[in-house]
Design a protein around this motif. Structure first.
Motif, mmCIF file in Angstrom:
data_model
loop_
_atom_site.group_PDB
_atom_site.id
_atom_site.type_symbol
_atom_site.label_atom_id
_atom_site.label_comp_id
_atom_site.label_asym_id
_atom_site.label_seq_id
_atom_site.Cartn_x
_atom_site.Cartn_y
_atom_site.Cartn_z
ATOM 1 N N TRP A 353 0.853 -1.449 -0.040
ATOM 2 C CA TRP A 353 -0.198 0.392 0.262
ATOM 3 C C TRP A 353 0.662 1.301 -0.405
ATOM 4 O O TRP A 353 0.776 2.338 -0.317
ATOM 5 N N GLN A 354 2.093 1.071 0.764
ATOM 6 C CA GLN A 354 3.061 2.145 0.650
ATOM 7 C C GLN A 354 3.489 3.245 -0.474
ATOM 8 O O GLN A 354 3.835 4.244 -0.766
ATOM 9 N N LEU A 355 3.604 2.510 -1.923
ATOM 10 C CA LEU A 355 4.695 2.151 -2.897
ATOM 11 C C LEU A 355 3.051 3.818 -3.280
ATOM 12 O O LEU A 355 2.644 3.131 -3.374
ATOM 13 N N LYS A 356 4.658 4.135 -3.436
ATOM 14 C CA LYS A 356 3.497 5.912 -4.414
ATOM 15 C C LYS A 356 3.857 5.810 -5.844
ATOM 16 O O LYS A 356 4.794 5.148 -6.797
ATOM 17 N N ILE A 357 2.675 5.479 -6.116
ATOM 18 C CA ILE A 357 2.297 5.097 -8.078
ATOM 19 C C ILE A 357 1.300 5.994 -8.395
ATOM 20 O O ILE A 357 0.350 6.560 -7.854
ATOM 21 N N SER A 358 1.713 7.351 -9.268
ATOM 22 C CA SER A 358 0.982 8.823 -9.656
ATOM 23 C C SER A 358 -0.061 7.894 -10.814
ATOM 24 O O SER A 358 0.374 6.940 -11.294
ATOM 25 N N THR A 359 -0.128 9.086 -11.546
ATOM 26 C CA THR A 359 -1.337 8.873 -12.293
ATOM 27 C C THR A 359 -1.321 8.908 -13.248
ATOM 28 O O THR A 359 -1.662 7.952 -14.554
ATOM 29 N N GLU A 360 0.624 9.203 -13.870
ATOM 30 C CA GLU A 360 0.414 8.664 -14.873
ATOM 31 C C GLU A 360 1.616 7.750 -15.415
ATOM 32 O O GLU A 360 1.348 7.682 -16.810
ATOM 33 N N PHE A 361 1.106 6.965 -14.257
ATOM 34 C CA PHE A 361 1.499 6.024 -14.329
ATOM 35 C C PHE A 361 0.509 4.889 -14.623
ATOM 36 O O PHE A 361 0.478 3.577 -14.960
ATOM 37 N N GLN A 362 -0.760 5.507 -14.005
ATOM 38 C CA GLN A 362 -2.079 4.975 -14.024
ATOM 39 C C GLN A 362 -2.821 4.539 -15.164
ATOM 40 O O GLN A 362 -3.789 3.942 -15.161
ATOM 41 N N ARG A 363 -2.645 6.265 -15.551
ATOM 42 C CA ARG A 363 -3.845 6.720 -16.589
ATOM 43 C C ARG A 363 -3.808 5.844 -18.210
ATOM 44 O O ARG A 363 -2.324 5.681 -18.040
ATOM 45 N N PRO A 364 -5.075 4.458 -18.481
ATOM 46 C CA PRO A 364 -4.930 4.003 -19.617
ATOM 47 C C PRO A 364 -4.365 5.037 -21.160
ATOM 48 O O PRO A 364 -4.523 6.680 -21.165
ATOM 49 N N PHE A 365 -3.277 3.880 -21.421
ATOM 50 C CA PHE A 365 -2.811 5.012 -22.792
ATOM 51 C C PHE A 365 -3.339 3.476 -24.089
ATOM 52 O O PHE A 365 -2.816 3.052 -24.438
ATOM 53 N N VAL A 366 -4.065 4.733 -24.941
ATOM 54 C CA VAL A 366 -4.792 4.614 -25.966
ATOM 55 C C VAL A 366 -3.996 3.806 -26.963
ATOM 56 O O VAL A 366 -3.212 5.521 -27.655
#
Length: 457
Positions: A353-366
């Motif tokens: 849970w502590q790992l920081k993952i920003s939305t830049e790596f979560q937003r689906p890329f088409v």
């Protein structure tokens, strides 16, 4: 006309043994809903296990007459398959592991579409909302064991590797299992199957009857990388970004074997996350490894990382060549540090849970042609943001190489164009060219026509 096909009814396994009337009707109704094509295609990929194919478009065209239906029974459901690949059956009966994978597809496709997508409880725009969704998909799949100490090693690498490289992945998996470590991969062939195969022997020698062989896939890639039958827990995430997050949040360390564009995508995703300031204190063992013949591969990967992301990124991994025992020793030592850190900070052993993952790596890329052309491939940005954009570029190449929709896009509109700083684009071109020469883009014996074109601003 395909002649090696089978028609059959498949009985349920695991959590589908006993269902309520509501659950039965929901599964039956939803299975023919808007997501039916997704359910059908993923099911076909599972049934194609073991066939020598890495082209999603080719698979769907070869078995165009394949169909699957959910049939209600008194206390559960059955799956009726028509014109299914015969390789999934022995004497007319489906292989048990493949049957388990079929029901895993049903479970995950229905769950995501009925419980995650569109549910206001999951804010799929925020970083925390995506992380929560990934957690619930994995929990619904029965992946977590709160009493299990950290021992899950994620193994990344290509499906198109040499026999020597494949045998090496088995040796590493064997050494990891001798140290009571489990294996998680993208669940396909090559470097995704080898570590699991080696680990089965190591676990058997240690009389470890609870070895975990976790496979994590997603609808776009599963047709090109059908789950191998050693996988005893299969999870289908909704997209590549959630698949990658599932890897890094469930795994306690990562071993990277030789691969192609997909492996480069995974490396860039991981390094981009580890470069974030909030993650610097977290122990997270990462080892690049292969036989002596793969030394040049890792030299080129290392050079590419140095020229794009810098020395800080290089400090987050170690390279060990032709020494499976040392890989396993270093990984076991690193995972013990992870255990101690999780214990001290109160974080769960089974989900980071502590790992920081920003939305830049979560937003689906088409990976449309416009989106690929618009990627910001330059150094005038934070290294972790550059890693995110490079990850997207390699993700698009993977799509153009093996995914049904990506292949069709390239056939219709020509190669994707990648534009950026001249020096950076030269580094990318050099790396990709090495993948082509080493036959890491497609299975050997198939002519590779690049789905991309490199240009400098």
């Amino acid at each position: 006309m395909v002649t090696d096909v089978v028609n059959a009814e498949v009985s349920p396994t695991g959590q589908f043994d006993i269902l309520s009337k509501y659950e039965i009707h929901k599964l039956t109704d939803d299975s023919r809903g808007p997501q039916y094509q997704l359910f059908r295609n993923c099911s076909l990929a599972v049934l194609n296990c073991g066939n020598y194919m890495d082209d999603g478009k080719e698979l769907l065209e070869k078995y165009a007459d394949f169909d699957i239906s959910v049939i209600p029974t008194e206390r559960s459901v059955k799956l009726k398959v028509t014109n299914a690949p015969a390789s999934a059956f022995v004497d007319g009966k489906i292989i048990r592991g493949i049957a388990e994978h079929l029901f895993a597809v049903l479970r995950d496709i229905i769950y995501v579409n009925s419980e995650i997508t569109g549910d206001p409880r999951y804010d799929l725009v925020s970083a925390q909302g995506v992380t929560d969704a990934v957690f619930h998909i994995l929990r619904n799949a029965g992946t977590f064991d709160r009493d299990r100490s950290p021992r899950l090693v994620v193994c990344w690498g290509g499906h198109s590797i040499s026999r020597e490289e494949y045998d090496y992945t088995k040796r590493v998996g064997y050494q990891l299992a001798l140290r009571h470590l489990d294996i998680c991969t993208g669940c396909g062939p090559g470097a995704m199957k080898g570590p699991m195969k080696g680990a089965t022997i190591g676990h058997a020698k240690q009389r470890d009857q609870h070895g975990q062989y976790l496979g994590i896939s997603e609808p776009g890639i599963i047709a090109a990388e059908a789950p191998n039958p050693i996988v005893n827990e299969l999870v289908i995430m909704p997209d590549i970004e959630k698949r990658l997050e599932a890897f890094v949040r469930t795994g306690h360390g990562i071993v990277v074997f030789p691969g192609g564009a997909g492996t480069a995508e995974e490396i860039l995703y991981l390094l981009g996350i580890l470069l974030h300031e909030d993650n610097r204190a977290q122990p997270f063992p990462v080892i690049f490894t292969g036989p002596t013949s793969a030394a040049d591969y890792f030299i080129r990967i290392d050079q590419f990382i140095a020229s794009t992301l810098g020395e800080d990124a290089r400090s987050r991994y170690q390279i060990i060549i032709d020494d499976p025992e040392e890989v396993a020793r270093q990984m076991a030592t690193g995972i013990e540090k992870v255990r101690q850190y999780r214990k001290e900070t109160g974080d769960a052993y089974y989900y980071n849970w502590q790992l920081k993952i920003s939305t830049e790596f979560q937003r689906p890329f088409v990976p449309t042609h416009e989106n690929m052309r618009s990627l910001e491939l330059h150094k005038r940005q934070e290294p972790h943001l550059l890693a995110a954009n490079l990850r997207r570029a390699f993700s698009g190449i993977v799509s153009g190489n093996v995914k049904d929709q990506g292949i069709r896009n390239v056939e219709k509109n020509g190669p994707y164009e990648l534009r950026g700083d001249p020096a950076l684009m030269r580094s990318m071109d050099t790396l990709l060219e090495s993948f082509v020469k080493q036959q890491r883009m497609k299975l050997p014996g198939k002519e590779y026509i690049p789905c991309y074109r490199i240009s400098a601003d």
